[in-house]
Design a protein around this motif. Structure first.
Motif, PDB file in Angstrom:
ATOM      1  N   PRO A 111       8.858   3.723  -6.897  1.00  0.00           N
ATOM      2  CA  PRO A 111       7.869   3.065  -6.041  1.00  0.00           C
ATOM      3  C   PRO A 111       6.957   2.115  -6.824  1.00  0.00           C
ATOM      4  O   PRO A 111       6.455   1.136  -6.260  1.00  0.00           O
ATOM      5  CB  PRO A 111       7.086   4.229  -5.426  1.00  0.00           C
ATOM      6  CG  PRO A 111       7.373   5.408  -6.276  1.00  0.00           C
ATOM      7  CD  PRO A 111       8.732   5.198  -6.847  1.00  0.00           C
ATOM      8  N   TYR A 112       6.761   2.375  -8.116  1.00  0.00           N
ATOM      9  CA  TYR A 112       5.987   1.435  -8.943  1.00  0.00           C
ATOM     10  C   TYR A 112       6.688   0.078  -8.988  1.00  0.00           C
ATOM     11  O   TYR A 112       6.063  -0.975  -8.803  1.00  0.00           O
ATOM     12  CB  TYR A 112       5.824   1.996 -10.350  1.00  0.00           C
ATOM     13  CG  TYR A 112       5.086   1.066 -11.302  1.00  0.00           C
ATOM     14  CD1 TYR A 112       3.694   1.057 -11.361  1.00  0.00           C
ATOM     15  CD2 TYR A 112       5.792   0.200 -12.142  1.00  0.00           C
ATOM     16  CE1 TYR A 112       3.017   0.203 -12.229  1.00  0.00           C
ATOM     17  CE2 TYR A 112       5.124  -0.655 -13.006  1.00  0.00           C
ATOM     18  CZ  TYR A 112       3.742  -0.648 -13.054  1.00  0.00           C
ATOM     19  OH  TYR A 112       3.081  -1.503 -13.905  1.00  0.00           O
ATOM     20  N   LEU A 113       7.995   0.092  -9.225  1.00  0.00           N
ATOM     21  CA  LEU A 113       8.754  -1.154  -9.263  1.00  0.00           C
ATOM     22  C   LEU A 113       8.826  -1.797  -7.876  1.00  0.00           C
ATOM     23  O   LEU A 113       8.808  -3.026  -7.750  1.00  0.00           O
ATOM     24  CB  LEU A 113      10.155  -0.892  -9.804  1.00  0.00           C
ATOM     25  CG  LEU A 113      10.220  -0.413 -11.261  1.00  0.00           C
ATOM     26  CD1 LEU A 113      11.658  -0.109 -11.650  1.00  0.00           C
ATOM     27  CD2 LEU A 113       9.603  -1.439 -12.211  1.00  0.00           C
ATOM     28  N   SER A 114       8.889  -0.968  -6.832  1.00  0.00           N
ATOM     29  CA  SER A 114       8.874  -1.511  -5.470  1.00  0.00           C
ATOM     30  C   SER A 114       7.541  -2.184  -5.177  1.00  0.00           C
ATOM     31  O   SER A 114       7.485  -3.173  -4.438  1.00  0.00           O
ATOM     32  CB  SER A 114       9.138  -0.394  -4.457  1.00  0.00           C
ATOM     33  OG  SER A 114      10.452   0.124  -4.601  1.00  0.00           O
ATOM     34  N   SER A 115       6.463  -1.651  -5.743  1.00  0.00           N
ATOM     35  CA  SER A 115       5.156  -2.307  -5.601  1.00  0.00           C
ATOM     36  C   SER A 115       5.199  -3.705  -6.208  1.00  0.00           C
ATOM     37  O   SER A 115       4.675  -4.663  -5.643  1.00  0.00           O
ATOM     38  CB  SER A 115       4.070  -1.479  -6.305  1.00  0.00           C
ATOM     39  OG  SER A 115       3.947  -0.194  -5.747  1.00  0.00           O
ATOM     40  N   TRP A 116       5.851  -3.802  -7.351  1.00  0.00           N
ATOM     41  CA  TRP A 116       5.970  -5.109  -7.992  1.00  0.00           C
ATOM     42  C   TRP A 116       6.866  -6.043  -7.180  1.00  0.00           C
ATOM     43  O   TRP A 116       6.621  -7.260  -7.145  1.00  0.00           O
ATOM     44  CB  TRP A 116       6.498  -4.963  -9.415  1.00  0.00           C
ATOM     45  CG  TRP A 116       5.403  -4.854 -10.425  1.00  0.00           C
ATOM     46  CD1 TRP A 116       5.101  -3.781 -11.215  1.00  0.00           C
ATOM     47  CD2 TRP A 116       4.434  -5.856 -10.726  1.00  0.00           C
ATOM     48  NE1 TRP A 116       4.007  -4.057 -11.994  1.00  0.00           N
ATOM     49  CE2 TRP A 116       3.578  -5.319 -11.721  1.00  0.00           C
ATOM     50  CE3 TRP A 116       4.195  -7.150 -10.259  1.00  0.00           C
ATOM     51  CZ2 TRP A 116       2.500  -6.053 -12.248  1.00  0.00           C
ATOM     52  CZ3 TRP A 116       3.129  -7.867 -10.788  1.00  0.00           C
ATOM     53  CH2 TRP A 116       2.296  -7.319 -11.769  1.00  0.00           C
ATOM     54  N   ASP A 117       7.890  -5.508  -6.545  1.00  0.00           N
ATOM     55  CA  ASP A 117       8.720  -6.350  -5.671  1.00  0.00           C
ATOM     56  C   ASP A 117       7.857  -7.017  -4.602  1.00  0.00           C
ATOM     57  O   ASP A 117       8.018  -8.201  -4.284  1.00  0.00           O
ATOM     58  CB  ASP A 117       9.813  -5.514  -5.002  1.00  0.00           C
ATOM     59  CG  ASP A 117      10.854  -5.006  -5.984  1.00  0.00           C
ATOM     60  OD1 ASP A 117      10.965  -5.575  -7.080  1.00  0.00           O
ATOM     61  OD2 ASP A 117      11.548  -4.027  -5.649  1.00  0.00           O
ATOM     62  N   LEU A 172       0.820  -1.210   0.000  1.00  0.00           N
ATOM     63  CA  LEU A 172       0.000   0.000   0.000  1.00  0.00           C
ATOM     64  C   LEU A 172       0.855   1.262   0.000  1.00  0.00           C
ATOM     65  O   LEU A 172       0.576   2.230  -0.708  1.00  0.00           O
ATOM     66  CB  LEU A 172      -0.928  -0.001   1.217  1.00  0.00           C
ATOM     67  CG  LEU A 172      -2.187  -0.861   1.104  1.00  0.00           C
ATOM     68  CD1 LEU A 172      -2.847  -1.009   2.481  1.00  0.00           C
ATOM     69  CD2 LEU A 172      -3.162  -0.271   0.101  1.00  0.00           C
ATOM     70  N   SER A 173       1.916   1.238   0.790  1.00  0.00           N
ATOM     71  CA  SER A 173       2.803   2.403   0.875  1.00  0.00           C
ATOM     72  C   SER A 173       3.457   2.692  -0.470  1.00  0.00           C
ATOM     73  O   SER A 173       3.505   3.843  -0.929  1.00  0.00           O
ATOM     74  CB  SER A 173       3.870   2.155   1.942  1.00  0.00           C
ATOM     75  OG  SER A 173       4.743   3.252   2.047  1.00  0.00           O
ATOM     76  N   HIS A 174       3.955   1.650  -1.138  1.00  0.00           N
ATOM     77  CA  HIS A 174       4.603   1.836  -2.445  1.00  0.00           C
ATOM     78  C   HIS A 174       3.605   2.325  -3.491  1.00  0.00           C
ATOM     79  O   HIS A 174       3.930   3.190  -4.315  1.00  0.00           O
ATOM     80  CB  HIS A 174       5.237   0.526  -2.903  1.00  0.00           C
ATOM     81  CG  HIS A 174       6.375   0.067  -2.048  1.00  0.00           C
ATOM     82  ND1 HIS A 174       7.345   0.925  -1.581  1.00  0.00           N
ATOM     83  CD2 HIS A 174       6.697  -1.181  -1.575  1.00  0.00           C
ATOM     84  CE1 HIS A 174       8.225   0.236  -0.854  1.00  0.00           C
ATOM     85  NE2 HIS A 174       7.848  -1.026  -0.843  1.00  0.00           N
ATOM     86  N   LEU A 175       2.406   1.770  -3.494  1.00  0.00           N
ATOM     87  CA  LEU A 175       1.394   2.179  -4.458  1.00  0.00           C
ATOM     88  C   LEU A 175       1.018   3.645  -4.279  1.00  0.00           C
ATOM     89  O   LEU A 175       0.854   4.398  -5.245  1.00  0.00           O
ATOM     90  CB  LEU A 175       0.150   1.301  -4.327  1.00  0.00           C
ATOM     91  CG  LEU A 175       0.298  -0.149  -4.817  1.00  0.00           C
ATOM     92  CD1 LEU A 175      -0.895  -0.979  -4.366  1.00  0.00           C
ATOM     93  CD2 LEU A 175       0.443  -0.209  -6.337  1.00  0.00           C
TER      94      LEU A 175
END
Length: 314
Positions: A104-110, A87-90
């Motif tokens: 943060p988009y790529l971190s969401s995918w992580d 949620l934080s990354h999104l």
């Protein structure tokens, strides 16, 4: 004891079916997941295999000195996947009103990769293809910062790209819009054939995000009043979500193999434990928050790609 006549042939029939199923699964999960030829994606997987772990370490280390957000502190003990981190990354990815921040988009995918890996080996194998694609975008960010000969080393990640703020306007890969502009200017995007562009790679991630969004939305459903109260299995819901999204971009063979892979999904109780809730009502409230955050990122990305005629890149 010798097998009776017919038992041996029956046993061989079962073994043949099992072997055929395994072959189908391996072909499907070995990089055909997000569309494209097997040879093309196998090449990408080989190039990225030895770089995924080091790049993940980079992402984790880049935020090590920063204070954790309140959402991060609400983590689920004992789980690798943390819905609070997702949620934080999104939210960080959609912080700009008209753009999507790439880091943060790529971190969401992580985090979504950790979610898929938690679902077992069949679904977890799909995450390898996701990691290949997030790695490619990170490689392109590095190359844009330091030139085509840049080495992929932990101490060589561009500081501006590693920053969670993404505020430096000079970074070509700070956001989806800046990446599109940079790749169009450099001629990296090919509208006629496959290429290793960040735009094409983003489109594949974008389509997969739609599948996961719809799956989580279905998983959040509660029985309608007046019904028997039966909740459908996650396997059935995931198959439906796939048929409505990614299946439109896959061949018949891949679609059949995907549906076979979804049979291995765990039961609903597993998802309660994964996000530390007690029942479907709590799961529904939590997942609807996630779906809303994913939808904001997805819709904005859809608009940006559409504005640049990139929703059908080969």
């Amino acid at each position: 004891m010798q097998p009776r006549p017919g038992e041996e042939s029956e046993d061989m029939g079962v073994k043949s079916k099992a072997a055929a199923a395994i072959v189908i699964l391996l072909l499907f999960l070995g990089c055909l997941w997000l569309q494209g030829g097997l040879d093309y994606h196998w090449d990408s997987c080989l190039k990225s295999y030895n770089q995924v772990n080091s790049l993940n370490q980079l992402t984790n280390r880049s935020g090590a000195g920063e204070a954790e957000s309140p959402l991060r502190q609400e983590g689920c003990p004992g789980q690798t996947f943390q819905v609070s981190a997702l949620l934080s990354h999104l939210q960080d990815a959609s912080a700009s009103r008209s753009d999507i921040m790439l880091q943060p988009y790529l971190s969401s995918w992580d985090e979504l990769v950790r979610f898929m890996e938690a679902l077992g080996p069949m679904v977890g194998l799909i995450s390898n293809e996701i990691e290949t694609k997030t790695t490619l975008i990170r490689q392109l960010a590095l190359a844009a910062e330091e030139g085509p000969e840049a080495e992929l080393r932990p101490d060589k990640l561009p500081a501006r790209f590693a920053s969670t703020s993404g505020a430096d306007d000079r970074s070509a890969y700070r956001s989806v819009r800046s990446m599109i502009q940079a790749e169009l200017l450099s001629g990296l995007v090919d509208f006629q054939q496959t290429s290793d562009s960040g735009c094409r790679t983003l489109l594949r991630l974008h389509r997969a995000l739609d599948w996961l969004r719809l799956f989580l939305e279905k998983l959040a459903e509660t029985p309608a009043s007046g019904t028997s109260g039966r909740l459908r299995s996650p396997s059935e819901l995931c198959r439906e979500a796939y048929q409505s999204t990614l299946a439109h971009h896959h061949t018949w063979f891949v679609r059949r193999a995907a549906e076979l892979a979804f049979i291995a999904l765990p039961e609903r109780g597993f998802f309660y434990r994964l996000v530390c809730v007690q029942n479907q009502e709590e799961l529904s409230r939590l997942l609807l928050r996630v779906v809303a955050a994913i939808t904001q990122v997805y819709d904005r990305t859809q608009g940006i790609l559409g504005d640049n005629l990139m929703l059908d890149l080969p």
